[in-house]
Design a protein around this motif. Sequence first.
Motif, mmCIF file in Angstrom:
data_model
loop_
_atom_site.group_PDB
_atom_site.id
_atom_site.type_symbol
_atom_site.label_atom_id
_atom_site.label_comp_id
_atom_site.label_asym_id
_atom_site.label_seq_id
_atom_site.Cartn_x
_atom_site.Cartn_y
_atom_site.Cartn_z
ATOM 1 N N UNK A 169 0.404 -0.543 7.806
ATOM 2 C CA UNK A 169 1.451 -0.033 6.919
ATOM 3 C C UNK A 169 0.889 0.225 5.523
ATOM 4 N N UNK A 170 0.180 -0.752 4.973
ATOM 5 C CA UNK A 170 -0.379 -0.615 3.630
ATOM 6 C C UNK A 170 -1.363 0.539 3.521
ATOM 7 N N UNK A 171 -2.287 0.631 4.491
ATOM 8 C CA UNK A 171 -3.268 1.715 4.480
ATOM 9 C C UNK A 171 -2.590 3.068 4.677
ATOM 10 N N UNK A 172 -1.543 3.088 5.507
ATOM 11 C CA UNK A 172 -0.819 4.331 5.727
ATOM 12 C C UNK A 172 -0.162 4.824 4.458
ATOM 13 N N UNK A 173 0.528 3.934 3.758
ATOM 14 C CA UNK A 173 1.180 4.302 2.501
ATOM 15 C C UNK A 173 0.143 4.705 1.458
ATOM 16 N N UNK A 174 -0.937 3.944 1.379
ATOM 17 C CA UNK A 174 -2.008 4.236 0.427
ATOM 18 C C UNK A 174 -2.568 5.638 0.652
ATOM 19 N N UNK A 175 -2.890 5.945 1.907
ATOM 20 C CA UNK A 175 -3.495 7.236 2.241
ATOM 21 C C UNK A 175 -2.562 8.406 1.935
#
Length: 233
Positions: A169-175
């Motif tokens: 979730x975090x990496x998805x939002x970051x990207x």
Amino acid sequence: MSSQLSSQPASFKYLDVVASFFVGILIVSNIASSAKIVDVGISIFSIPLAFDGGTLLFPLVYVLGDVLTEVYGFKTARRVIWTGFAAMALTTAVFFLIGIMPGEAFWEAEVGSKAYNGILGGMSYGGIVLASLSAYLVGEFSNAKILSKLKVKMKGQLLWVRTIGSSLIGEGLDTIVFVLIATLTGVFGWEIFWSLVITNYILKCSIEILATPFTYWVCAFLKKKEGVDIYDI
């Protein structure tokens, strides 16, 4: 071993080491992101896979973020995340200041301001700065918050499920936030939008998953040495 935020010791033996690597890797990965876009020569559904240089290193920021939250709790992780934000802002300001200062004649002839602005100057460009800082805050805080909540809910079990789940979730939002803002501000062209999003996300998550044994080992080591295992109840 302590399990409550209120009973954690005043100081830790290794927190400064973990925090230093967190901030250092964050800064280096952001410089690498502005330095080069890599094309791996592979396509998915006719979308060429390309990623910015920092993608190879940036996932380690999430790995260390997981370690900070799992061992020391969300409150400590939050402080380190804000420290990283301040360090990124300072780095940006320094590169901007250097960029506007006049170059020495020999250096201009051999290297030149154009080369500087094309690489390091990218760190101080408004679009890339806004994209980097916004994506970092959204991604890191989402990752840390989700991980801390899952630890309580799952009673500290299945660390791999919690670290990978929160990072997805975090990496998805970051990207998405990074590429979207960078594209909207003209840093990247729309023609490579999905290429950057898909490739960056796949690489970041893959590296995070591959680093799971390392995450387990570091968390176990720190919990034993620090004598603490914080639950954000």
